[in-house]
Design an enzyme around this catalytic site. Structure first.
Site, PDB file in Angstrom:
ATOM      1  N   TYR A 158     -17.005  -7.858 -66.565  1.00  0.00           N
ATOM      2  CA  TYR A 158     -18.039  -8.899 -66.624  1.00  0.00           C
ATOM      3  C   TYR A 158     -19.066  -8.593 -67.709  1.00  0.00           C
ATOM      4  O   TYR A 158     -19.341  -9.424 -68.586  1.00  0.00           O
ATOM      5  CB  TYR A 158     -18.735  -9.031 -65.258  1.00  0.00           C
ATOM      6  CG  TYR A 158     -20.053  -9.765 -65.326  1.00  0.00           C
ATOM      7  CD1 TYR A 158     -20.107 -11.122 -65.604  1.00  0.00           C
ATOM      8  CD2 TYR A 158     -21.268  -9.086 -65.127  1.00  0.00           C
ATOM      9  CE1 TYR A 158     -21.329 -11.800 -65.692  1.00  0.00           C
ATOM     10  CE2 TYR A 158     -22.487  -9.751 -65.208  1.00  0.00           C
ATOM     11  CZ  TYR A 158     -22.511 -11.099 -65.494  1.00  0.00           C
ATOM     12  OH  TYR A 158     -23.714 -11.760 -65.585  1.00  0.00           O
ATOM     13  N   LYS A 162     -20.053 -10.550 -71.220  1.00  0.00           N
ATOM     14  CA  LYS A 162     -21.396 -11.073 -71.529  1.00  0.00           C
ATOM     15  C   LYS A 162     -21.920 -10.428 -72.821  1.00  0.00           C
ATOM     16  O   LYS A 162     -22.544 -11.096 -73.651  1.00  0.00           O
ATOM     17  CB  LYS A 162     -22.368 -10.802 -70.367  1.00  0.00           C
ATOM     18  CG  LYS A 162     -22.094 -11.611 -69.119  1.00  0.00           C
ATOM     19  CD  LYS A 162     -22.282 -13.117 -69.282  1.00  0.00           C
ATOM     20  CE  LYS A 162     -23.721 -13.528 -69.446  1.00  0.00           C
ATOM     21  NZ  LYS A 162     -23.849 -15.022 -69.403  1.00  0.00           N
TER      22      LYS A 162
HETATM   23  P1  NAD Z   1     -22.854 -18.699 -60.757  1.00  0.00           P
HETATM   24  O1  NAD Z   1     -21.531 -17.994 -60.718  1.00  0.00           O
HETATM   25  O2  NAD Z   1     -23.571 -18.956 -59.494  1.00  0.00           O
HETATM   26  O3  NAD Z   1     -22.685 -20.131 -61.480  1.00  0.00           O
HETATM   27  C1  NAD Z   1     -21.926 -20.299 -62.636  1.00  0.00           C
HETATM   28  C2  NAD Z   1     -21.755 -21.805 -62.876  1.00  0.00           C
HETATM   29  O4  NAD Z   1     -21.011 -21.973 -64.092  1.00  0.00           O
HETATM   30  C3  NAD Z   1     -20.976 -22.511 -61.774  1.00  0.00           C
HETATM   31  O5  NAD Z   1     -21.587 -23.730 -61.440  1.00  0.00           O
HETATM   32  C4  NAD Z   1     -19.603 -22.752 -62.392  1.00  0.00           C
HETATM   33  O6  NAD Z   1     -18.948 -23.893 -61.873  1.00  0.00           O
HETATM   34  C5  NAD Z   1     -19.967 -22.911 -63.854  1.00  0.00           C
HETATM   35  N1  NAD Z   1     -18.854 -22.589 -64.761  1.00  0.00           N
HETATM   36  C6  NAD Z   1     -18.067 -21.469 -64.724  1.00  0.00           C
HETATM   37  N2  NAD Z   1     -17.155 -21.531 -65.695  1.00  0.00           N
HETATM   38  C7  NAD Z   1     -17.378 -22.685 -66.390  1.00  0.00           C
HETATM   39  C8  NAD Z   1     -16.779 -23.283 -67.525  1.00  0.00           C
HETATM   40  N3  NAD Z   1     -15.746 -22.714 -68.152  1.00  0.00           N
HETATM   41  N4  NAD Z   1     -17.278 -24.468 -67.957  1.00  0.00           N
HETATM   42  C9  NAD Z   1     -18.324 -25.061 -67.327  1.00  0.00           C
HETATM   43  N5  NAD Z   1     -18.916 -24.538 -66.251  1.00  0.00           N
HETATM   44  C10 NAD Z   1     -18.462 -23.362 -65.785  1.00  0.00           C
HETATM   45  O7  NAD Z   1     -23.726 -17.863 -61.775  1.00  0.00           O
HETATM   46  P2  NAD Z   1     -25.298 -17.552 -61.735  1.00  0.00           P
HETATM   47  O8  NAD Z   1     -25.539 -16.383 -60.869  1.00  0.00           O
HETATM   48  O9  NAD Z   1     -26.025 -18.804 -61.509  1.00  0.00           O
HETATM   49  O10 NAD Z   1     -25.508 -17.071 -63.244  1.00  0.00           O
HETATM   50  C11 NAD Z   1     -25.780 -18.014 -64.279  1.00  0.00           C
HETATM   51  C12 NAD Z   1     -25.899 -17.272 -65.600  1.00  0.00           C
HETATM   52  O11 NAD Z   1     -26.945 -16.305 -65.516  1.00  0.00           O
HETATM   53  C13 NAD Z   1     -24.649 -16.505 -66.000  1.00  0.00           C
HETATM   54  O12 NAD Z   1     -24.486 -16.637 -67.393  1.00  0.00           O
HETATM   55  C14 NAD Z   1     -24.959 -15.057 -65.638  1.00  0.00           C
HETATM   56  O13 NAD Z   1     -24.276 -14.164 -66.472  1.00  0.00           O
HETATM   57  C15 NAD Z   1     -26.453 -15.014 -65.886  1.00  0.00           C
HETATM   58  N6  NAD Z   1     -27.214 -14.053 -65.069  1.00  0.00           N
HETATM   59  C16 NAD Z   1     -27.064 -14.025 -63.705  1.00  0.00           C
HETATM   60  C17 NAD Z   1     -27.851 -13.142 -62.948  1.00  0.00           C
HETATM   61  C18 NAD Z   1     -27.746 -13.087 -61.446  1.00  0.00           C
HETATM   62  O14 NAD Z   1     -28.349 -12.205 -60.832  1.00  0.00           O
HETATM   63  N7  NAD Z   1     -27.043 -13.999 -60.792  1.00  0.00           N
HETATM   64  C19 NAD Z   1     -28.753 -12.293 -63.596  1.00  0.00           C
HETATM   65  C20 NAD Z   1     -28.860 -12.343 -64.993  1.00  0.00           C
HETATM   66  C21 NAD Z   1     -28.093 -13.238 -65.711  1.00  0.00           C
HETATM   67  O1  DAU Z   2     -28.075  -7.422 -63.117  1.00  0.00           O
HETATM   68  C1  DAU Z   2     -27.787  -8.783 -63.260  1.00  0.00           C
HETATM   69  C2  DAU Z   2     -26.479  -9.093 -62.593  1.00  0.00           C
HETATM   70  O2  DAU Z   2     -26.711  -9.069 -61.196  1.00  0.00           O
HETATM   71  C3  DAU Z   2     -25.877 -10.434 -63.015  1.00  0.00           C
HETATM   72  O3  DAU Z   2     -25.566 -10.383 -64.383  1.00  0.00           O
HETATM   73  C4  DAU Z   2     -24.611 -10.740 -62.205  1.00  0.00           C
HETATM   74  O4  DAU Z   2     -24.129 -12.026 -62.541  1.00  0.00           O
HETATM   75  C5  DAU Z   2     -24.982 -10.698 -60.739  1.00  0.00           C
HETATM   76  O5  DAU Z   2     -23.825 -10.917 -59.951  1.00  0.00           O
HETATM   77  C6  DAU Z   2     -25.607  -9.348 -60.375  1.00  0.00           C
HETATM   78  O6  DAU Z   2     -24.624  -8.291 -60.481  1.00  0.00           O
HETATM   79  P1  DAU Z   2     -24.526  -7.113 -59.397  1.00  0.00           P
HETATM   80  O7  DAU Z   2     -23.175  -6.525 -59.468  1.00  0.00           O
HETATM   81  O8  DAU Z   2     -25.688  -6.189 -59.501  1.00  0.00           O
HETATM   82  O9  DAU Z   2     -24.729  -8.008 -58.044  1.00  0.00           O
HETATM   83  P2  DAU Z   2     -24.028  -7.925 -56.616  1.00  0.00           P
HETATM   84  O10 DAU Z   2     -24.805  -8.816 -55.705  1.00  0.00           O
HETATM   85  O11 DAU Z   2     -22.553  -8.117 -56.695  1.00  0.00           O
HETATM   86  O12 DAU Z   2     -24.306  -6.417 -56.174  1.00  0.00           O
HETATM   87  C7  DAU Z   2     -25.627  -5.909 -56.079  1.00  0.00           C
HETATM   88  C8  DAU Z   2     -25.515  -4.444 -55.677  1.00  0.00           C
HETATM   89  O13 DAU Z   2     -25.025  -4.380 -54.330  1.00  0.00           O
HETATM   90  C9  DAU Z   2     -24.536  -3.650 -56.515  1.00  0.00           C
HETATM   91  O14 DAU Z   2     -25.029  -2.324 -56.677  1.00  0.00           O
HETATM   92  C10 DAU Z   2     -23.258  -3.627 -55.682  1.00  0.00           C
HETATM   93  C11 DAU Z   2     -23.803  -3.648 -54.258  1.00  0.00           C
HETATM   94  N1  DAU Z   2     -22.937  -4.319 -53.258  1.00  0.00           N
HETATM   95  C12 DAU Z   2     -22.500  -5.583 -53.508  1.00  0.00           C
HETATM   96  C13 DAU Z   2     -21.709  -6.255 -52.592  1.00  0.00           C
HETATM   97  C14 DAU Z   2     -21.202  -7.649 -52.902  1.00  0.00           C
HETATM   98  C15 DAU Z   2     -22.640  -3.686 -52.047  1.00  0.00           C
HETATM   99  O15 DAU Z   2     -23.074  -2.532 -51.817  1.00  0.00           O
HETATM  100  N2  DAU Z   2     -21.860  -4.354 -51.149  1.00  0.00           N
HETATM  101  C16 DAU Z   2     -21.364  -5.609 -51.381  1.00  0.00           C
HETATM  102  O16 DAU Z   2     -20.611  -6.142 -50.514  1.00  0.00           O
END
Ligand code: NAD
Ligand code: DAU
Length: 356
Positions: A158, A162
């Site tokens: 992932y 990115k």
């Molecule tokens: P998410 O997985 O909840 O949502 C992703 C969205 O993108 C979905 O609605 C999906 O249908 C759409 N999508 C996926 N592939 C696509 C494609 N090929 N064309 C059009 N739409 C598509 O993700 P999120 O957690 O909302 O993250 C959004 C953005 O922010 C991502 O770029 C992620 O890398 C970044 N980001 C997320 C976090 C986090 O903690 N969730 C933190 C920092 C950055």
């Molecule tokens: O740091 C930003 C990122 O945060 C984003 O870019 C990603 O899109 C977002 O998914 C998130 O990534 P993480 O891997 O940090 O998030 P996640 O919620 O999957 O996991 C958070 C932490 O918790 C990580 O250390 C793994 C741990 N974890 C996660 C799951 C799903 C567990 O211990 N148990 C679990 O079942």
């Protein structure tokens, strides 16, 4: 008019809801509706002419070009991505297709549109690429937080995808003068997060009296930011950021995973106490995530001093709002627990039962 990609996902839908509550500028929302996309998140905008939903893929060159020609957006805010680290370990392909090749297509179409604009329309156009702190790799406990100068060291499929997209966005600025902005944000939490990610997964499993899986020793640290603070930071960067610059966004809320899970359990004990005892009794330590980054932490000095953004929520206030939201919206959670979700949890957690 702005073009948002991935606006049916967790952060994208929060962004659109906040955007339209603060201004009347319409949003074209391009989303492929993968398992992570959910139009229920935008239910409150039903019939609202300011939100134009387009079901499609960012990798579809004809479709994306036609959206630029038809709507002439003044900005792109690019959220669409495959976003779950664990899924990227099982199947990196989709991550490189969407996060790298999809972003490339979006850049190409946006630049082709921008090339034929003139005057003020050209001057004010922006392409804001939403990225992650994971591109910087893992910190030791005694290391200073990531700054915008920290070298890229992605460790998961992932984060590698990115990082690749971040490099492409940077190159389009340096080579073509294309007006890009990149944000690298830490872990978000809040309403509408798909329950494959730690916080909603734990809330959902706890309420279903199922195990709360913690990878490894539970001491991995993330820097948690309430999603609405992230949305506000993106609006700020769009408005005031300098093209070609990157901005780190974080909440100054470093917590280890065990603390996060215990905090959620404490709130559930307070609001929905269970006769069987504290929710923390459901915690189970499970096999670690391969290549699990130990610690992320963001130094957000640049966005604070140059653009004036600061988070409004502390972790304590944000997590209360979040747990409350999931307690108040059981129908939203039920709506996303599809067969695909059950398949995923069976694959990831094996014999450990996870609600679905
Ligand atoms: P998410 O997985 O909840 O949502 C992703 C969205 O993108 C979905 O609605 C999906 O249908 C759409 N999508 C996926 N592939 C696509 C494609 N090929 N064309 C059009 N739409 C598509 O993700 P999120 O957690 O909302 O993250 C959004 C953005 O922010 C991502 O770029 C992620 O890398 C970044 N980001 C997320 C976090 C986090 O903690 N969730 C933190 C920092 C950055
Ligand atoms: O740091 C930003 C990122 O945060 C984003 O870019 C990603 O899109 C977002 O998914 C998130 O990534 P993480 O891997 O940090 O998030 P996640 O919620 O999957 O996991 C958070 C932490 O918790 C990580 O250390 C793994 C741990 N974890 C996660 C799951 C799903 C567990 O211990 N148990 C679990 O079942």
């Amino acid at each position: 008019m702005i073009l948002v990609t991935g606006g049916a996902g967790f952060i994208g839908s929060n962004f659109i809801l906040d955007w339209l509550s603060a201004s009347d500028e319409p949003v074209v929302n391009l989303d492929a509706l993968t398992y992570a996309g959910n139009l229920q998140n935008l239910e409150s905008l039903k019939g609202d002419q300011r939100h134009i939903f387009v079901h499609g893929n960012i990798g579809d060159a004809d479709l994306v070009a036609s959206l630029f020609a038809r709507y002439r957006p003044r900005a792109v805010v690019h959220f669409a991505a495959e976003s779950h680290v664990d899924r990227s370990i099982f199947g990196p392909d989709a991550f490189f297709k969407t996060n790298v090749m999809g972003t490339l297509n979006l850049l190409e179409c946006a630049k082709a549109f921008w090339d034929q604009t003139r005057g003020e329309e050209k001057e004010r156009f922006r392409f804001l690429h939403v990225s992650t702190d994971e591109v910087y790799g893992s910190l030791r406990f005694d290391e200073a937080p990531f700054t915008e100068e920290t070298p890229y060291r992605p460790n998961s499929p992932y984060s590698a995808s990115k990082a690749s997209s971040d490099h492409a966005v940077r190159a389009w600025f340096h080579t073509y003068g294309f007006p890009v902005l990149t944000t690298n944000c830490s872990n978000n939490y809040g309403p509408y997060q798909f329950p494959e990610k730690l916080i909603p997964l734990v809330i959902h499993n706890a309420l279903s009296r199922l195990p709360l899986p913690i990878y490894g020793d539970g001491l991995n640290i993330r820097d948690w930011l309430y999603v609405k603070d992230h949305c506000e930071a993106i609006r700020t960067v769009l408005q005031k950021g300098t093209p070609g610059e990157t901005y780190n966004i974080g909440g100054r809320n470093e917590r280890n995973n065990l603390t996060i899970v215990q905090t959620i359990c404490g709130l559930l004990d307070e609001w929905v106490p269970h006769e069987a005892g504290p929710y923390a009794n459901l915690i189970e330590f499970v096999k670690d995530r391969p290549g699990h980054d130990r610690r992320y932490a963001i130094d957000a000095t640049k966005i604070r001093t140059q653009l004036g953004w600061e988070p409004k929520e502390s972790f304590e206030t944000g997590i209360r709002k979040t747990v409350r939201w999931y307690l108040d919206h059981p129908e939203w959670v039920q709506g996303v627990l599809t067969g695909a979700y059950r398949e995923w949890t069976a694959k990831q957690y094996g014999s450990l039962r996870v609600a679905g």
